[in-house]
Scaffold this active site. Structure first.
Site, short mmCIF file in Angstrom:
data_model
loop_
_atom_site.label_atom_id
_atom_site.label_comp_id
_atom_site.label_asym_id
_atom_site.label_seq_id
_atom_site.Cartn_x
_atom_site.Cartn_y
_atom_site.Cartn_z
N GLU A 49 0.82 -1.21 0.00
CA GLU A 49 0.00 0.00 0.00
C GLU A 49 0.87 1.27 0.00
OE1 GLU A 49 -3.63 1.87 2.73
OE2 GLU A 49 -2.16 0.53 3.63
N LYS A 122 -10.45 2.83 -1.45
CA LYS A 122 -10.54 2.16 -0.16
C LYS A 122 -11.84 2.53 0.56
CE LYS A 122 -7.55 1.51 3.92
NZ LYS A 122 -6.20 1.86 4.44
N CYS A 159 -5.73 -2.66 2.69
CA CYS A 159 -5.36 -2.62 4.11
C CYS A 159 -6.55 -2.82 5.05
CB CYS A 159 -4.59 -1.35 4.42
SG CYS A 159 -3.58 -1.48 5.92
#
Length: 287
Positions: A49, A122, A159
């Site tokens: 990431e 995200k 993540c």
């Protein structure tokens, strides 16, 4: 005369390394490791990431907004997408995205011809000591995404997304065959004795079990200095198979690439046999 159909396979790779403040050096390191993975036969290669620099979310500082760009203009995307074309590989490219006045933690998926199949933003944005992402990023507005690539159907979360079973299940329901999670996770500033690496792995191994599909996670390593705020990253990148077993793994400080090949047809047969998607009761899940 009978013909034998070759099984569909996908060879995946996860990159684990450290990153610093020099964008050019970070891109060059990532390119080198992508080439190493491709030389080992990897077809879908996952960097970690926000590899453009240090994990800047360890503290709040408006200077970092200047490092965000639209996908087509972002230095990481501009460098890595042509590399995907050169090597004939698929690369989910993590980057800090600017969209007008909006900022996102995003992934652009480069197909094996270098074209961008789309962007995932995200969905779950953490906010706590050492991981102050809500200061920088809006919650993603793309919904969970999957892509039919030249080498198979993949899903990508980012993540904090990897802790949520709904994310993995949503990608599985859209036809993903392998799940990929670029990551930046490590120490917890409020409790230096806390090591969540085993929990982190188990959460994703659970996604592999309950969706009957492989999971690939790429984390960074090393200790980074963000203007006096120190953050250490615990690595432990891994590849899990469709039963949740770890088939490849790194420890806390190893630098390099993990690779593993999966028989997608065999896994699809296994997934059907277990009946997870046959026996779902979505009408009961409203809560």
């Amino acid at each position: 005369m009978s013909s034998v159909t070759s099984p569909r396979t996908m060879k995946v790779a996860a990159i684990q390394t450290s990153y610093g403040h020099d964008l050019k050096a970070n891109i060059e390191k990532t390119e080198r490791l992508i080439r190493e993975a491709a030389a080992k036969g990897a077809q879908v290669i996952l960097p970690s990431e926000l590899f453009q620099g240090i994990y800047f979310c360890s503290r709040q500082d408006p200077k970092w907004f200047a490092t965000a760009f639209p996908a087509e203009d972002h230095p990481c995307v501009k460098a890595i997408a042509p590399l995907a074309r050169e090597l004939g590989v698929v690369i989910p490219i993590s980057f800090f995205e600017k969209d007008g006045p909006r900022y996102y933690n995003s992934v652009a998926v480069a197909d094996a011809d270098g074209s961008l199949l789309g962007i995932y933003r995200k969905s779950h944005i953490p906010d706590g000591p050492g991981y102050m992402e809500k200061y920088y990023f809006r919650p993603g507005d793309t919904g969970f995404q999957t892509w039919q690539t030249a080498h198979g159907h993949i899903g990508v979360g980012i993540c904090w997304d990897q802790w949520f079973p709904e994310c993995a299940r949503a990608m599985a329901l859209q036809g993903a065959e392998v799940l990929f999670y670029p990551t930046a996770i490590g120490s917890e500033p409020y409790d230096l004795t806390l090591d969540s690496s085993r929990m982190w792995r188990r959460a994703m191994q659970g996604h592999a079990v309950s969706n009957a599909m492989p999971v690939v996670a790429a984390n960074r390593i090393g200790t980074e200095d963000n203007d006096g705020t120190l953050q250490s990253f615990y690595g432990h990148s891994f590849i899990a198979d469709h039963t949740g077993d770890l088939v490849q793994e790194f420890g806390a400080g190893e630098d390099g690439v993990l690779t593993h090949e999966f028989d997608l047809d065999l896994i699809a047969k296994y997934r059907a046999e277990w009946g997870y998607f046959r026996d779902r009761r979505p009408e009961l899940y409203d809560l």
